[in-house]
Write a protein that holds these residues in place. Sequence first.
Motif, PDB file in Angstrom:
ATOM      1  N   GLU A   4       0.835  -1.206   0.000  1.00 25.86           N
ATOM      2  CA  GLU A   4       0.000   0.000   0.000  1.00 25.86           C
ATOM      3  C   GLU A   4       0.866   1.250   0.000  1.00 25.86           C
ATOM      4  O   GLU A   4       0.621   2.197  -0.762  1.00 25.86           O
ATOM      5  N   ILE A   5       1.896   1.259   0.856  1.00 22.60           N
ATOM      6  CA  ILE A   5       2.797   2.409   0.919  1.00 22.60           C
ATOM      7  C   ILE A   5       3.622   2.496  -0.358  1.00 22.60           C
ATOM      8  O   ILE A   5       3.841   3.585  -0.901  1.00 22.60           O
ATOM      9  N   TYR A   6       4.069   1.345  -0.839  1.00 21.50           N
ATOM     10  CA  TYR A   6       4.843   1.310  -2.080  1.00 21.50           C
ATOM     11  C   TYR A   6       4.062   1.966  -3.221  1.00 21.50           C
ATOM     12  O   TYR A   6       4.599   2.778  -3.973  1.00 21.50           O
ATOM     13  N   ARG A   7       2.791   1.637  -3.320  1.00 18.36           N
ATOM     14  CA  ARG A   7       1.968   2.201  -4.389  1.00 18.36           C
ATOM     15  C   ARG A   7       1.764   3.703  -4.205  1.00 18.36           C
ATOM     16  O   ARG A   7       1.721   4.455  -5.184  1.00 18.36           O
ATOM     17  N   LYS A   8       1.662   4.146  -2.965  1.00 16.75           N
ATOM     18  CA  LYS A   8       1.507   5.576  -2.699  1.00 16.75           C
ATOM     19  C   LYS A   8       2.735   6.354  -3.170  1.00 16.75           C
ATOM     20  O   LYS A   8       2.623   7.493  -3.616  1.00 16.75           O
ATOM     21  N   VAL A   9       3.901   5.704  -3.097  1.00 12.44           N
ATOM     22  CA  VAL A   9       5.144   6.356  -3.534  1.00 12.44           C
ATOM     23  C   VAL A   9       5.271   6.311  -5.056  1.00 12.44           C
ATOM     24  O   VAL A   9       5.388   7.344  -5.712  1.00 12.44           O
ATOM     25  N   ASP A  10       5.261   5.100  -5.612  1.00  6.54           N
ATOM     26  CA  ASP A  10       5.587   4.917  -7.024  1.00  6.54           C
ATOM     27  C   ASP A  10       4.430   5.231  -7.986  1.00  6.54           C
ATOM     28  O   ASP A  10       4.661   5.452  -9.176  1.00  6.54           O
ATOM     29  N   TYR A  11       3.220   5.227  -7.479  1.00  7.30           N
ATOM     30  CA  TYR A  11       2.056   5.584  -8.297  1.00  7.30           C
ATOM     31  C   TYR A  11       1.482   6.931  -7.852  1.00  7.30           C
ATOM     32  O   TYR A  11       1.328   7.844  -8.659  1.00  7.30           O
ATOM     33  N   GLY A  12       1.207   7.038  -6.576  1.00  5.94           N
ATOM     34  CA  GLY A  12       0.493   8.205  -6.061  1.00  5.94           C
ATOM     35  C   GLY A  12       1.209   9.528  -6.266  1.00  5.94           C
ATOM     36  O   GLY A  12       0.614  10.509  -6.734  1.00  5.94           O
ATOM     37  N   ILE A  13       2.494   9.590  -5.933  1.00  6.49           N
ATOM     38  CA  ILE A  13       3.226  10.856  -6.030  1.00  6.49           C
ATOM     39  C   ILE A  13       3.383  11.314  -7.480  1.00  6.49           C
ATOM     40  O   ILE A  13       3.068  12.474  -7.803  1.00  6.49           O
ATOM     41  N   PRO A  14       3.856  10.451  -8.403  1.00  5.66           N
ATOM     42  CA  PRO A  14       3.972  10.911  -9.800  1.00  5.66           C
ATOM     43  C   PRO A  14       2.635  11.331 -10.411  1.00  5.66           C
ATOM     44  O   PRO A  14       2.566  12.329 -11.141  1.00  5.66           O
ATOM     45  N   VAL A  15       1.577  10.583 -10.113  1.00  5.05           N
ATOM     46  CA  VAL A  15       0.269  10.904 -10.686  1.00  5.05           C
ATOM     47  C   VAL A  15      -0.249  12.231 -10.125  1.00  5.05           C
ATOM     48  O   VAL A  15      -0.807  13.056 -10.865  1.00  5.05           O
ATOM     49  N   THR A  16      -0.058  12.453  -8.839  1.00  6.48           N
ATOM     50  CA  THR A  16      -0.447  13.733  -8.243  1.00  6.48           C
ATOM     51  C   THR A  16       0.329  14.879  -8.877  1.00  6.48           C
ATOM     52  O   THR A  16      -0.230  15.943  -9.178  1.00  6.48           O
ATOM     53  N   ALA A  17       1.622  14.671  -9.088  1.00  2.74           N
ATOM     54  CA  ALA A  17       2.459  15.705  -9.710  1.00  2.74           C
ATOM     55  C   ALA A  17       1.977  16.021 -11.121  1.00  2.74           C
ATOM     56  O   ALA A  17       1.927  17.189 -11.522  1.00  2.74           O
ATOM     57  N   ALA A  18       1.607  14.989 -11.862  1.00  2.97           N
ATOM     58  CA  ALA A  18       1.107  15.196 -13.226  1.00  2.97           C
ATOM     59  C   ALA A  18      -0.200  15.995 -13.205  1.00  2.97           C
ATOM     60  O   ALA A  18      -0.423  16.877 -14.050  1.00  2.97           O
ATOM     61  N   LYS A  19      -1.063  15.700 -12.241  1.00  4.73           N
ATOM     62  CA  LYS A  19      -2.322  16.440 -12.120  1.00  4.73           C
ATOM     63  C   LYS A  19      -2.057  17.908 -11.807  1.00  4.73           C
ATOM     64  O   LYS A  19      -2.728  18.803 -12.339  1.00  4.73           O
ATOM     65  N   LEU A  20      -1.072  18.178 -10.952  1.00  7.22           N
ATOM     66  CA  LEU A  20      -0.727  19.561 -10.619  1.00  7.22           C
ATOM     67  C   LEU A  20      -0.171  20.281 -11.844  1.00  7.22           C
ATOM     68  O   LEU A  20      -0.419  21.479 -12.040  1.00  7.22           O
ATOM     69  N   CYS A  21       0.583  19.558 -12.670  1.00  9.20           N
ATOM     70  CA  CYS A  21       1.087  20.148 -13.911  1.00  9.20           C
ATOM     71  C   CYS A  21      -0.073  20.593 -14.795  1.00  9.20           C
ATOM     72  O   CYS A  21      -0.073  21.706 -15.344  1.00  9.20           O
ATOM     73  N   ALA A  22      -1.047  19.714 -14.942  1.00 12.33           N
ATOM     74  CA  ALA A  22      -2.207  20.021 -15.777  1.00 12.33           C
ATOM     75  C   ALA A  22      -2.990  21.211 -15.217  1.00 12.33           C
ATOM     76  O   ALA A  22      -3.408  22.105 -15.957  1.00 12.33           O
ATOM     77  N   GLU A  23      -3.174  21.232 -13.905  1.00  9.53           N
ATOM     78  CA  GLU A  23      -3.941  22.306 -13.265  1.00  9.53           C
ATOM     79  C   GLU A  23      -3.227  23.654 -13.363  1.00  9.53           C
ATOM     80  O   GLU A  23      -3.876  24.702 -13.492  1.00  9.53           O
ATOM     81  N   ASN A  24      -1.884  23.621 -13.304  1.00  9.84           N
ATOM     82  CA  ASN A  24      -1.110  24.861 -13.296  1.00  9.84           C
ATOM     83  C   ASN A  24      -0.495  25.192 -14.657  1.00  9.84           C
ATOM     84  O   ASN A  24       0.389  26.051 -14.760  1.00  9.84           O
ATOM     85  N   ASN A  25      -0.960  24.483 -15.692  1.00 14.22           N
ATOM     86  CA  ASN A  25      -0.515  24.758 -17.069  1.00 14.22           C
ATOM     87  C   ASN A  25       0.995  24.645 -17.252  1.00 14.22           C
ATOM     88  O   ASN A  25       1.615  25.430 -17.980  1.00 14.22           O
ATOM     89  N   ILE A  26       1.588  23.654 -16.595  1.00 10.77           N
ATOM     90  CA  ILE A  26       3.004  23.346 -16.809  1.00 10.77           C
ATOM     91  C   ILE A  26       3.081  22.371 -17.978  1.00 10.77           C
ATOM     92  O   ILE A  26       2.471  21.305 -17.948  1.00 10.77           O
ATOM     93  N   GLU A  27       3.810  22.743 -19.004  1.00 13.30           N
ATOM     94  CA  GLU A  27       3.739  22.010 -20.265  1.00 13.30           C
ATOM     95  C   GLU A  27       4.738  20.867 -20.417  1.00 13.30           C
ATOM     96  O   GLU A  27       4.675  20.124 -21.402  1.00 13.30           O
ATOM     97  N   SER A  28       5.667  20.700 -19.482  1.00 18.79           N
ATOM     98  CA  SER A  28       6.662  19.635 -19.606  1.00 18.79           C
ATOM     99  C   SER A  28       6.739  18.819 -18.318  1.00 18.79           C
ATOM    100  O   SER A  28       6.930  19.377 -17.226  1.00 18.79           O
ATOM    101  N   PHE A  29       6.588  17.504 -18.469  1.00 18.33           N
ATOM    102  CA  PHE A  29       6.629  16.594 -17.320  1.00 18.33           C
ATOM    103  C   PHE A  29       7.459  15.375 -17.706  1.00 18.33           C
ATOM    104  O   PHE A  29       7.127  14.646 -18.638  1.00 18.33           O
ATOM    105  N   LEU A  30       8.567  15.154 -16.995  1.00 16.10           N
ATOM    106  CA  LEU A  30       9.447  14.029 -17.247  1.00 16.10           C
ATOM    107  C   LEU A  30       9.482  13.163 -15.993  1.00 16.10           C
ATOM    108  O   LEU A  30       9.754  13.673 -14.883  1.00 16.10           O
ATOM    109  N   VAL A  31       9.179  11.890 -16.126  1.00 18.59           N
ATOM    110  CA  VAL A  31       9.088  11.007 -14.975  1.00 18.59           C
ATOM    111  C   VAL A  31       9.919   9.747 -15.198  1.00 18.59           C
ATOM    112  O   VAL A  31       9.978   9.219 -16.305  1.00 18.59           O
ATOM    113  N   ILE A  32      10.560   9.289 -14.143  1.00 21.41           N
ATOM    114  CA  ILE A  32      11.339   8.058 -14.216  1.00 21.41           C
ATOM    115  C   ILE A  32      10.452   6.884 -13.826  1.00 21.41           C
ATOM    116  O   ILE A  32       9.893   6.842 -12.730  1.00 21.41           O
ATOM    117  N   SER A  33      10.324   5.944 -14.724  1.00 17.49           N
ATOM    118  CA  SER A  33       9.560   4.718 -14.492  1.00 17.49           C
ATOM    119  C   SER A  33      10.565   3.564 -14.422  1.00 17.49           C
ATOM    120  O   SER A  33      11.555   3.654 -13.701  1.00 17.49           O
TER     121      SER A  33
END
Length: 221
Positions: free
Chosen positions: A83-112
């Motif tokens: 559960e915690i693992y998923r909050k880190v590896d899924y939850g944080i990047p996805v939240t960051a991507a949503k904030l990018c969309a909300e704040n009109n940040i046009e570039s998002f690079l994520v390590i998978s």
Amino acid sequence: MAKTAIILGATGLTGSFLLKRLIPDKRYEKIILFSRSATRVKSSKIEEHLIDMFELGKHRDKFKGDVVFCCIGTTQKKTPNKEIYRKVDYGIPVTAAKLCAENNIESFLVISALGADPKSRFFYNRTKGEMENAVLQNGIRNSYIFQPSLIGGERQEKRPLEFISKQLMKAANFVMFGPLKKYQSIHPDTIAKALQQVAEHGYDKIRIESDEIKNIAHDDD
């Protein structure tokens, strides 16, 4: 025009190398860091926010820039609780991507990770694959997903089994050519160089596998 970069995970292995590269980069006038612990790196460019990363969504007002580098990640060895693992590896990047969309940040690079697959029977690969798909659903104009193989380099915390695995991978690198080249281990600074390059020049693919990451970094040599 000088830009503002946001780094998530600047205290981690790859994120720390990226931070060292962006500080002298004249294309960036400000580097905003979100992490749970201090980097202890001194620079007039740095604006550091020490937060609970699981509460990243509450910091929308500070999450403003031109490009976001998401270098967040853990391992099943370090975080055995799924559960915690998923909050880190899924939850944080996805939240960051949503904030990018909300704040009109046009570039998002994520390590998978290499082998990320939402249909995988392996929890680690499945989580990474689901994260990738969720990130892309936000429609960020310049989205890039980096899929490195096993990341080399020395971590602050000791992981004996991971160390042994890395030594074996180093030996295996000498026989991995052609289609197997992408499975060679990769140094975190190589990933950092490629992140820096793609943020500036873009790339012709959204998902960038490990051998391509090396090629991009070497083009910068």
